[in-house]
Design a protein around this motif. Structure first.
Motif, PDB file in Angstrom:
ATOM      1  N   UNK A  62      -2.676  -5.537   3.907  1.00 15.01           N
ATOM      2  CA  UNK A  62      -2.312  -6.653   4.787  1.00 15.01           C
ATOM      3  C   UNK A  62      -1.137  -6.312   5.676  1.00 15.01           C
ATOM      4  N   UNK A  63      -0.321  -7.334   5.914  1.00 18.96           N
ATOM      5  CA  UNK A  63       0.857  -7.186   6.776  1.00 18.96           C
ATOM      6  C   UNK A  63       2.110  -7.518   5.986  1.00 18.96           C
ATOM      7  N   UNK A  64       3.016  -6.563   5.912  1.00 18.29           N
ATOM      8  CA  UNK A  64       4.315  -6.843   5.302  1.00 18.29           C
ATOM      9  C   UNK A  64       5.126  -7.630   6.316  1.00 18.29           C
ATOM     10  N   UNK A  65       5.606  -8.786   5.904  1.00 19.69           N
ATOM     11  CA  UNK A  65       6.279  -9.691   6.862  1.00 19.69           C
ATOM     12  C   UNK A  65       7.527 -10.313   6.244  1.00 19.69           C
ATOM     13  N   UNK A  66       8.256 -11.041   7.061  1.00 23.72           N
ATOM     14  CA  UNK A  66       9.366 -11.882   6.582  1.00 23.72           C
ATOM     15  C   UNK A  66       8.779 -13.290   6.522  1.00 23.72           C
ATOM     16  N   UNK A  67       8.681 -13.860   5.312  1.00 24.55           N
ATOM     17  CA  UNK A  67       7.951 -15.132   5.158  1.00 24.55           C
ATOM     18  C   UNK A  67       8.571 -16.232   6.018  1.00 24.55           C
ATOM     19  N   UNK A  68       9.896 -16.155   6.236  1.00 25.50           N
ATOM     20  CA  UNK A  68      10.570 -17.191   7.041  1.00 25.50           C
ATOM     21  C   UNK A  68       9.973 -17.244   8.449  1.00 25.50           C
ATOM     22  N   UNK A  69       9.522 -16.094   8.937  1.00 24.60           N
ATOM     23  CA  UNK A  69       8.928 -16.047  10.289  1.00 24.60           C
ATOM     24  C   UNK A  69       7.669 -16.897  10.391  1.00 24.60           C
ATOM     25  N   UNK A  70       6.969 -17.092   9.266  1.00 22.31           N
ATOM     26  CA  UNK A  70       5.677 -17.787   9.326  1.00 22.31           C
ATOM     27  C   UNK A  70       5.835 -19.292   9.186  1.00 22.31           C
ATOM     28  N   UNK A  71       7.021 -19.743   8.815  1.00 21.89           N
ATOM     29  CA  UNK A  71       7.208 -21.181   8.581  1.00 21.89           C
ATOM     30  C   UNK A  71       7.132 -21.972   9.880  1.00 21.89           C
ATOM     31  N   UNK A  72       7.534 -21.336  10.968  1.00 19.24           N
ATOM     32  CA  UNK A  72       7.517 -22.034  12.254  1.00 19.24           C
ATOM     33  C   UNK A  72       6.092 -22.407  12.650  1.00 19.24           C
ATOM     34  N   UNK A 118       3.436 -10.375   1.742  1.00 19.35           N
ATOM     35  CA  UNK A 118       2.352  -9.680   2.427  1.00 19.35           C
ATOM     36  C   UNK A 118       1.268 -10.700   2.777  1.00 19.35           C
ATOM     37  N   UNK A 119       0.905 -10.745   4.055  1.00 22.66           N
ATOM     38  CA  UNK A 119      -0.225 -11.598   4.470  1.00 22.66           C
ATOM     39  C   UNK A 119      -1.487 -10.766   4.327  1.00 22.66           C
ATOM     40  N   UNK A 120      -2.480 -11.261   3.554  1.00 21.08           N
ATOM     41  CA  UNK A 120      -3.703 -10.478   3.369  1.00 21.08           C
ATOM     42  C   UNK A 120      -4.358 -10.192   4.722  1.00 21.08           C
TER      43      UNK A 120
END
Ligand code: AMP
Ligand code: MG
Length: 421
Positions: A62-72, A118-120
């Motif tokens: 998937x994509x390794x991300x900063x989860x805070x970025x997805x809250x918006x 990680x977003x699948x």
């Protein structure tokens, strides 16, 4: 070569077992590579030298991300992140993941710094613009999603395995994962076996009048191998006491344990009984068990000796009650017996006070319980019932009977097919 006149002493099974185990103390451990460790007695506690897994990693592609970025994105609409790197299993990211960034990551690869989830890959739409590849996510990702923390499986300093256990294939996997390539295990006892009787012929020989085939020796060899022993010589000889004595003396030279079959009863022609005086260090004893009462035991020349009575059921029961525990104790196993199971008794079983009885039983599963039924007549000369049996039911010394429907303990020899618990 007459044997001593005094009648052999009769011992409770528990007392005989204590004496046997006292003589069969664990032998010094040896070091073996993992490839040879399965089935051996582990002789050390194994402490995890590092975390397992050793680093934080992803459980999905998937994509390794900063989860805070997805809250918006919660209010609706996609979050679009810049894909700045690809991390494959076995690689390490060259830099952290910054705000608004993502890294393509494969299962098992270390999570880059900055990322916490990680977003699948199934939830990601990939495209690109003038600035390079982009990942769009349609919904928020929780912190820690699809991330395996360092030490989540086992932490550095935790006990991975305890001494005394039988090393399983899965223990081998755990040891390998921890980088433990060699372990201390109990040495396999070298065992020699001798079957006595003028009436015995091997399985491959025709039956002459009066002869029977020697079924005990191949059974004993198989039981020994199953108990972790290294079986050396397995011989047959007749009922001549001189011949038996010579064979025992010779076998004691090359083995840690010598086991004879037959010839230990009170009869005038019982050759093992008569041979013992010239071997030395062995006594006849009677154990308050059925089958298997007359036996010989000792520690001649620093070795161990078992003289088993000749009936097939006696060999089976004395093996399980005394020989297997001794062989397992020598190796340093903490569990000396077959697995025990609580069962209900389908037919009443009789015994005598002061005697431990072993009943060859078959097991079946009925309405949520195990039931034990005698696997045929309990005649100690019979061979078929013990092939049919799944277990030995133990009628303890203090009991005179076990009634139908009462509970009892069995030692499991093999599991019934379609077993449930
Ligand atoms: P023994 O203890 O020598 O008096 O033997 C008791 C009974 O077990 C006799 O009927 C023997 O023929 C039988 N027996 C002894 N040894 C064996 C053997 N190795 N295989 C099968 N039966 C045996
Ligand atoms: Mg005999």
């Amino acid at each position: 070569m007459a044997s001593t006149g005094a009648a052999p002493e009769t011992l409770a099974l528990a007392v005989a077992r204590e004496r046997v185990l006292e003589a069969a103390r664990p032998r010094p451990a040896e070091r073996v590579p993992l490839r040879e460790a399965r089935g051996r007695a582990l002789r050390e506690d194994v402490i995890a030298p590092h975390d397992l897994p050793p680093f934080r990693n992803t459980s999905m592609d998937g994509m390794a991300i900063r989860s805070a970025d997805t809250r918006v994105g919660r209010a609706g609409g996609n979050v679009v992140l810049r894909v700045v790197e690809t991390i494959r299993a076995g690689q390490v990211a060259s830099r952290p993941v910054g705000p608004g960034e993502a890294m393509r990551i494969m299962t098992g690869a270390p999570l880059p710094e900055g990322a916490d989830a990680v977003a699948p890959i199934e939830d990601v739409v990939l495209d690109s613009d003038g600035g390079g590849p982009r990942a769009s996510l349609g919904r928020p990702v929780e912190p820690g999603a699809n991330v395996r923390a360092a030490g989540a499986d086992l932490k550095a300093g935790e006990r991975a395995l305890s001494r005394g256990r039988e090393i399983s294939p899965h223990d081998v996997a755990l040891l390998a994962a921890l980088g433990v390539a060699e372990v201390h295990v109990g040495p396999r006892p070298r065992v020699a076996a001798l079957s006595t009787g003028d009436e015995l012929v091997p399985a491959w020989a025709p039956l002459r009048p009066g002869a029977i085939r020697d079924s005990n020796l191949p059974m004993l060899v198989a039981l020994l191998e199953e108990s972790g022993a290294l079986v050396g010589e397995a011989l047959r000889c007749g009922d001549d006491p001189g011949e038996v004595a010579d064979a025992i003396v010779r076998l004691l030279e090359g083995a840690d344990v010598v086991i004879t079959i037959g010839g230990v009863s009170a009869g005038d022609f019982d050759p093992v009984k008569q041979a013992l005086d010239s071997v030395g260090g062995i006594s006849l004893w009677r154990v308050a068990m059925k089958p298997g009462r007359p036996q010989a035991f000792g520690s001649p020349r620093g070795k161990l000796f078992f003289g088993l009575p000749g009936n097939p059921a006696s060999v089976t029961c004395v093996f399980e009650a005394l020989v297997r525990p001794a062989l397992r104790n020598l190796q340093g196993f903490s569990e000396l017996d077959r697995p025990r199971l609580a069962v209900r008794v389908a037919e009443a079983m009789e015994s005598r006070p002061g005697r431990t009885d072993f009943v060859r039983v078959s097991l079946d599963w009925r309405e949520g319980e195990w039931w034990a039924t005698p696997a045929g007549p309990q005649v100690s000369g019979h061979v078929a019932p013990q092939s049919r049996a799944h277990a030995l039911l133990v009628v303890p010394e203090e009991r005179v009977a076990i009634e139908r429907g009462e509970s009892a303990q069995v030692l499991v020899l093999r599991w019934p097919s379609g077993a449930r618990s």
